[in-house]
Design an enzyme around this catalytic site. Sequence first.
Site, mmCIF file in Angstrom:
data_model
loop_
_atom_site.group_PDB
_atom_site.id
_atom_site.type_symbol
_atom_site.label_atom_id
_atom_site.label_comp_id
_atom_site.label_asym_id
_atom_site.label_seq_id
_atom_site.Cartn_x
_atom_site.Cartn_y
_atom_site.Cartn_z
ATOM 1 N N ALA A 140 0.846 -1.196 0.000
ATOM 2 C CA ALA A 140 0.000 0.000 0.000
ATOM 3 C C ALA A 140 0.881 1.245 0.000
ATOM 4 O O ALA A 140 2.110 1.152 -0.061
ATOM 5 C CB ALA A 140 -0.922 -0.019 1.215
ATOM 6 N N SER A 141 0.261 2.403 0.072
ATOM 7 C CA SER A 141 1.010 3.651 -0.051
ATOM 8 C C SER A 141 1.917 3.910 1.143
ATOM 9 O O SER A 141 2.971 4.519 1.008
ATOM 10 C CB SER A 141 0.047 4.821 -0.209
ATOM 11 O OG SER A 141 -0.884 4.841 0.853
ATOM 12 N N ALA A 143 2.850 1.298 3.618
ATOM 13 C CA ALA A 143 3.688 0.148 4.005
ATOM 14 C C ALA A 143 3.425 -1.046 3.105
ATOM 15 O O ALA A 143 2.466 -1.059 2.323
ATOM 16 C CB ALA A 143 3.399 -0.226 5.452
ATOM 17 N N GLN A 144 4.306 -2.033 3.221
ATOM 18 C CA GLN A 144 4.038 -3.317 2.600
ATOM 19 C C GLN A 144 4.317 -4.427 3.607
ATOM 20 O O GLN A 144 5.057 -4.242 4.571
ATOM 21 C CB GLN A 144 4.819 -3.500 1.307
ATOM 22 C CG GLN A 144 6.301 -3.678 1.393
ATOM 23 C CD GLN A 144 6.931 -3.738 -0.010
ATOM 24 O OE1 GLN A 144 6.557 -3.019 -0.920
ATOM 25 N NE2 GLN A 144 7.921 -4.598 -0.165
ATOM 26 N N ASP A 294 -12.213 -0.815 10.840
ATOM 27 C CA ASP A 294 -12.072 -1.179 9.423
ATOM 28 C C ASP A 294 -12.444 -2.648 9.197
ATOM 29 O O ASP A 294 -11.591 -3.467 8.852
ATOM 30 C CB ASP A 294 -10.627 -0.921 8.985
ATOM 31 C CG ASP A 294 -10.467 -0.941 7.467
ATOM 32 O OD1 ASP A 294 -11.495 -0.831 6.760
ATOM 33 O OD2 ASP A 294 -9.328 -1.067 6.987
#
Length: 565
Positions: A140-141, A143-144, A294
């Site tokens: 993702a923008s 982290a990975q 979420d």
Amino acid sequence: MNFFRIKKTYYSARRLQEIINVFIKHGFGQIIDQIHLGRFIALKKRIRSFGRWPSYKVPSLAERLRIAFEELGPTFIKLGQLLSSRPDIVSIAYAKEFKKLQDRVPPFETEKVYEIIEKELGVSIEKIFDSINPEPLGSASIAQVHEAVLKDGKEVIVKVRRPGIKQQIMLDLIILNSLAKLIEKHVPESKIFDPVGIVDEFSRSITKELDFRREARNAMIFRENFKDDPDVYIPYVFREFTTEKVLVMEKVEGLRIDDVDAIKEKGFDIEVLLKKLIEMYFKQIFDHGFFHGDPHPGNILVTENFQIALVDFGIVQRIDEKFKEAYANVALAIINQNTDKLITEYLKLGIIPEEIDKEKLKEELKEDIEELLFPIYTYRIEEIKISELIESIMKVALKHRLRFLPELLLIDKVLIMLEGLTRQLCPKISIIELLKPYAKKIISKRLHPEFYLNKTLKGLNEFKEAALNIPFQLKTLLRKAVKDEITVRMYHVNLPEFIKDIDKASNKIAFALIVSAMILSSAIMHATEVKPLIYGISLFGLITGVFAFFLGLWLIISIIRSGKL
């Protein structure tokens, strides 16, 4: 330090110009003009447009803004995702469009992953991990995520922050804050939406998300809250391997909750599973006052032991007893179809502008809510859709310029997502029916004498503190009065800006008059053949004319670049 400031200003200006160009590309040139940022637009583009910006091929403003956010990268994508949960600010149409924003970017190099882990933990990879899968599970923008195995054989998930992302986001936040202030200053109607407040809220949210230690603490709180619940499993966090940029958490093996076929193959009952899930969330909201914000299917797993496991604790929210009680009252008012009670409790959970007449507002709200909710009230409880209910109330709130607390909107978002999941997997389950006992449990606390005793003691304590402060405040007031330090400050909201605009306009007029006088003088000197002459042309007249020409050209360019042509 001076070099750092120059460098920062240079990168800020470059990034601002990039942002402006993207907004112009997607049809927002008129707004750029309106907030006086024309000087950051290339002169060629300014002359070409000459104050008239072309129409964009996508007619919807919301869609154009969403496309612009996607092009501008991580910070703006995250901002759009935040706004997707704030229809009370941006309207329902924009919120729905922003929900389409996808936070998926190409992964960064595995070597960088190893480098960040070693730098953060202060030891080599080999001393901590037996192996790390070079292929990320997700990217993702911010982290990975990679799968890994510790030296003791435990399987874990390693989350690593993207290199340079904090600096980029911090720079974008500075620019966004400046843009929000300009929008509030030059677009008066924007104050209804509170651009500066939106950026402040977003800044707090994304700053928390950048620090993985906060996410680790959230996970540990959830693990403690559910330690005695056999139906819920929260992964263990390895604190010794967790820093601001790296998070190491136990890997949970399980099926996604929306993988119905695989769940049925295991012999699990979908209806029982969903009831466990919904009750788990109600426990978080009404018992713990700390909930996972979420609940999309990728963050909810079903383990081999028929437990529900939560992952990803970046978005969480705390709520106090007062809020829980008000929300429970809202739920009961909906169940009992009590419109007056619903309005009263929703107003407690919202923010009412000071200039609004509350009694008049209640009357108008009652009329609008009854009109919108009457069709829903004809349904049986199990037929009511929470998403339709919340959207109906939100439409009324927008009409009357009401704002809602972020906690309320996040709970609404959670309930909508849970309802969508249950209607997809088991339509006969009613979230409202399952909510009923929790709402009644909270309301029943008020019938207990201890509740009123505590409330009375709290009120008396607040009154005592206020009474004790009165002598000190009077003493301070009298001291200032004796020293003639009491002043009354009056400030005209737009007067300084108006004076600046008048000064600029008068300076341009004076400049134009000087240029005109120079052109006229040049013509007179040429006509009277003031000596010396060159090829029959007055030298002084020629010099004055050329100078006037360049000054006039400079004036025209400055007017065009100011965006006020």
